[in-house]
Design an enzyme around this catalytic site. Structure first.
Site, mmCIF file in Angstrom:
data_model
loop_
_atom_site.group_PDB
_atom_site.id
_atom_site.type_symbol
_atom_site.label_atom_id
_atom_site.label_comp_id
_atom_site.label_asym_id
_atom_site.label_seq_id
_atom_site.Cartn_x
_atom_site.Cartn_y
_atom_site.Cartn_z
ATOM 1 N N SER A 136 0.856 -1.198 0.000
ATOM 2 C CA SER A 136 0.000 0.000 0.000
ATOM 3 C C SER A 136 0.881 1.233 0.000
ATOM 4 O O SER A 136 2.017 1.197 0.500
ATOM 5 C CB SER A 136 -0.876 0.010 1.249
ATOM 6 O OG SER A 136 -1.505 1.278 1.410
ATOM 7 N N TYR A 149 -1.269 0.030 10.682
ATOM 8 C CA TYR A 149 -1.604 -0.419 9.316
ATOM 9 C C TYR A 149 -0.448 -0.088 8.372
ATOM 10 O O TYR A 149 0.054 -0.958 7.645
ATOM 11 C CB TYR A 149 -2.904 0.219 8.821
ATOM 12 C CG TYR A 149 -3.190 -0.146 7.377
ATOM 13 C CD1 TYR A 149 -3.464 -1.462 7.025
ATOM 14 C CD2 TYR A 149 -3.120 0.805 6.357
ATOM 15 C CE1 TYR A 149 -3.682 -1.829 5.696
ATOM 16 C CE2 TYR A 149 -3.342 0.453 5.031
ATOM 17 C CZ TYR A 149 -3.626 -0.862 4.712
ATOM 18 O OH TYR A 149 -3.830 -1.224 3.399
HETATM 19 P P1 NDP Z 1 -11.505 -5.951 1.185
HETATM 20 O O1 NDP Z 1 -11.884 -5.685 2.607
HETATM 21 O O2 NDP Z 1 -12.540 -5.776 0.141
HETATM 22 O O3 NDP Z 1 -10.885 -7.412 1.066
HETATM 23 C C1 NDP Z 1 -10.023 -7.918 2.037
HETATM 24 C C2 NDP Z 1 -9.862 -9.406 1.871
HETATM 25 O O4 NDP Z 1 -8.960 -9.875 2.881
HETATM 26 C C3 NDP Z 1 -11.179 -10.158 2.046
HETATM 27 O O5 NDP Z 1 -11.298 -11.101 1.034
HETATM 28 C C4 NDP Z 1 -11.039 -10.816 3.401
HETATM 29 O O6 NDP Z 1 -11.679 -12.086 3.413
HETATM 30 C C5 NDP Z 1 -9.527 -11.035 3.487
HETATM 31 N N1 NDP Z 1 -9.110 -11.184 4.875
HETATM 32 C C6 NDP Z 1 -9.142 -10.257 5.859
HETATM 33 N N2 NDP Z 1 -8.771 -10.806 7.029
HETATM 34 C C7 NDP Z 1 -8.506 -12.118 6.772
HETATM 35 C C8 NDP Z 1 -8.096 -13.218 7.575
HETATM 36 N N3 NDP Z 1 -7.884 -13.117 8.903
HETATM 37 N N4 NDP Z 1 -7.928 -14.413 6.979
HETATM 38 C C9 NDP Z 1 -8.139 -14.549 5.664
HETATM 39 N N5 NDP Z 1 -8.522 -13.554 4.840
HETATM 40 C C10 NDP Z 1 -8.711 -12.353 5.405
HETATM 41 O O7 NDP Z 1 -10.264 -4.995 0.927
HETATM 42 P P2 NDP Z 1 -9.387 -4.687 -0.406
HETATM 43 O O8 NDP Z 1 -9.732 -5.569 -1.517
HETATM 44 O O9 NDP Z 1 -9.432 -3.228 -0.597
HETATM 45 O O10 NDP Z 1 -7.942 -5.024 0.158
HETATM 46 C C11 NDP Z 1 -7.113 -6.033 -0.350
HETATM 47 C C12 NDP Z 1 -5.672 -5.696 0.000
HETATM 48 O O11 NDP Z 1 -5.326 -4.458 -0.601
HETATM 49 C C13 NDP Z 1 -5.425 -5.522 1.494
HETATM 50 O O12 NDP Z 1 -4.178 -6.080 1.825
HETATM 51 C C14 NDP Z 1 -5.387 -3.996 1.676
HETATM 52 O O13 NDP Z 1 -4.624 -3.623 2.775
HETATM 53 C C15 NDP Z 1 -4.763 -3.580 0.369
HETATM 54 N N6 NDP Z 1 -4.997 -2.218 -0.067
HETATM 55 C C16 NDP Z 1 -6.267 -1.721 -0.198
HETATM 56 C C17 NDP Z 1 -6.442 -0.418 -0.648
HETATM 57 C C18 NDP Z 1 -7.796 0.204 -0.751
HETATM 58 O O14 NDP Z 1 -7.867 1.453 -0.728
HETATM 59 N N7 NDP Z 1 -8.869 -0.540 -0.886
HETATM 60 C C19 NDP Z 1 -5.298 0.404 -1.053
HETATM 61 C C20 NDP Z 1 -4.027 -0.218 -0.847
HETATM 62 C C21 NDP Z 1 -3.898 -1.485 -0.404
HETATM 63 P P3 NDP Z 1 -12.605 -12.625 4.604
HETATM 64 O O15 NDP Z 1 -13.139 -11.436 5.342
HETATM 65 O O16 NDP Z 1 -13.656 -13.431 3.912
HETATM 66 O O17 NDP Z 1 -11.685 -13.467 5.424
HETATM 67 C C1 8X3 Z 2 -5.048 1.645 1.724
HETATM 68 C C2 8X3 Z 2 -4.688 3.026 1.292
HETATM 69 O O1 8X3 Z 2 -4.273 5.395 2.108
HETATM 70 O O2 8X3 Z 2 -6.220 4.230 2.992
HETATM 71 O O3 8X3 Z 2 -3.921 0.901 1.934
HETATM 72 O O4 8X3 Z 2 -4.020 3.634 3.715
HETATM 73 S S1 8X3 Z 2 -4.798 4.109 2.602
#
Ligand code: NDP
Ligand code: 8X3
Length: 251
Positions: A136, A149
């Site tokens: 991220s 985070y």
């Molecule tokens: P979502 O919340 O839509 O998806 C997160 C996924 O992670 C879900 O499928 C969830 O599955 C899984 N997850 C969370 N905790 C667990 C656990 N304990 N065990 C297994 N699976 C887990 O978020 P995003 O798609 O946005 O995020 C995906 C990645 O991208 C993350 O690492 C996030 O930090 C990163 N990211 C997101 C950004 C954004 O702005 N959206 C920007 C930059 C990075 P379930 O709950 O079914 O277990």
């Molecule tokens: C998710 C992007 O800027 O919300 O990783 O931390 S931010």
């Protein structure tokens, strides 16, 4: 030979989109997450090329048991997309709920590293493979309330680069993909503990990145020739940029 990708966090957001795109590109995809019903729905949509694998990344035992459940045909993982992760809260470090920090570290750091440790030996043995970690911009730039985070994502970045160092000569590639603000996922709903209104406001009029942008980038990475390794790729929506560094002045 059909390639197999294991995509963590396939129950929502980036992971579901990455799974769809990889199946469309001819990969077999093992999709993980805790919510089995979501994985089963994706299986219904994507067919035999998709295998649901329920896995809680907070538990080493659970990860190991889940991997053992994989049938022979899906045990050779060519591509590992470490996507699952979460942010919890935006409170200041002196006010946060420590359990939230623990959950983020257990998931974003411990789960990711344990799973990677399980998958890497096969890749090294075959002298082929690709690990794509979803980091991220929060691992690159500090912001108020980003505390743990951002620190977990800085860990993921440095882990990715250090993997490159250890994997020299093995033909196994590693990329840290670092997105900025991205809507169309459950990220902010999770961060704000189910507060939909608060989550929606983050993306209002922001023209943010979408899961498909990240999935397209993953596909692009996989299409690059084997002699080329993208170490890090940072992507923001055009609407997002940088703030000044604040200076607090006291009389
Ligand atoms: P979502 O919340 O839509 O998806 C997160 C996924 O992670 C879900 O499928 C969830 O599955 C899984 N997850 C969370 N905790 C667990 C656990 N304990 N065990 C297994 N699976 C887990 O978020 P995003 O798609 O946005 O995020 C995906 C990645 O991208 C993350 O690492 C996030 O930090 C990163 N990211 C997101 C950004 C954004 O702005 N959206 C920007 C930059 C990075 P379930 O709950 O079914 O277990
Ligand atoms: C998710 C992007 O800027 O919300 O990783 O931390 S931010």
């Amino acid at each position: 030979m059909v390639k197999t990708a294991l995509v963590t966090g396939a129950t929502a957001g980036f992971g579901a989109s990455i799974a769809r795109s990889l199946v469309a590109k001819g990969y077999q995809v093992v999709g993980t997450g805790r919510r089995l019903e979501r994985l089963n729905a994706l299986k219904k949509e994507l067919g035999d090329a998709f295998v649901p694998l329920q896995m809680d990344l907070q538990s080493k035992e659970n990860i190991s048991e889940a991997l053992e459940e994989l049938s022979e045909a899906f045990q050779r993982i060519d591509v590992l997309v470490n996507n699952a992760g979460l942010a919890l809260g935006l409170e200041k470090a002196n006010e946060v709920n420590f359990d939230d920090w623990e959950t983020m570290i257990m998931t974003n750091v411990m789960g990711l590293t344990y799973l990677t440790r399980q998958i890497l030996p096969g890749m090294v043995e075959r002298q082929s493979g690709y690990v794509i970690n979803i980091g991220s911009i929060a691992g690159n730039y500090p912001y108020p309330g980003g505390n743990v985070y951002g620190a977990t994502k800085a860990f993921v970045k440095q882990f990715s680069l250090n993997l490159r160092a250890d994997l020299a000569g093995t033909h196994v590639r590693v990329t840290n993909l670092e997105p900025g603000l991205a809507g169309g996922t459950e990220f902010s709903k999770v961060r704000f503990k189910g507060d939909d209104d608060k989550a929606r406001k983050i993306y209002e009029k922001a023209n943010s990145l979408q899961p498909e942008d990240i999935a397209r980038t993953v596909v692009w990475l996989l299409e690059q020739p084997e002699h080329m390794n993208v170490n890090r790729i940072e992507i923001m929506p055009t609407s997002q940029s940088f703030g000044a560094l604040p200076v607090y002045k006291e009389d």
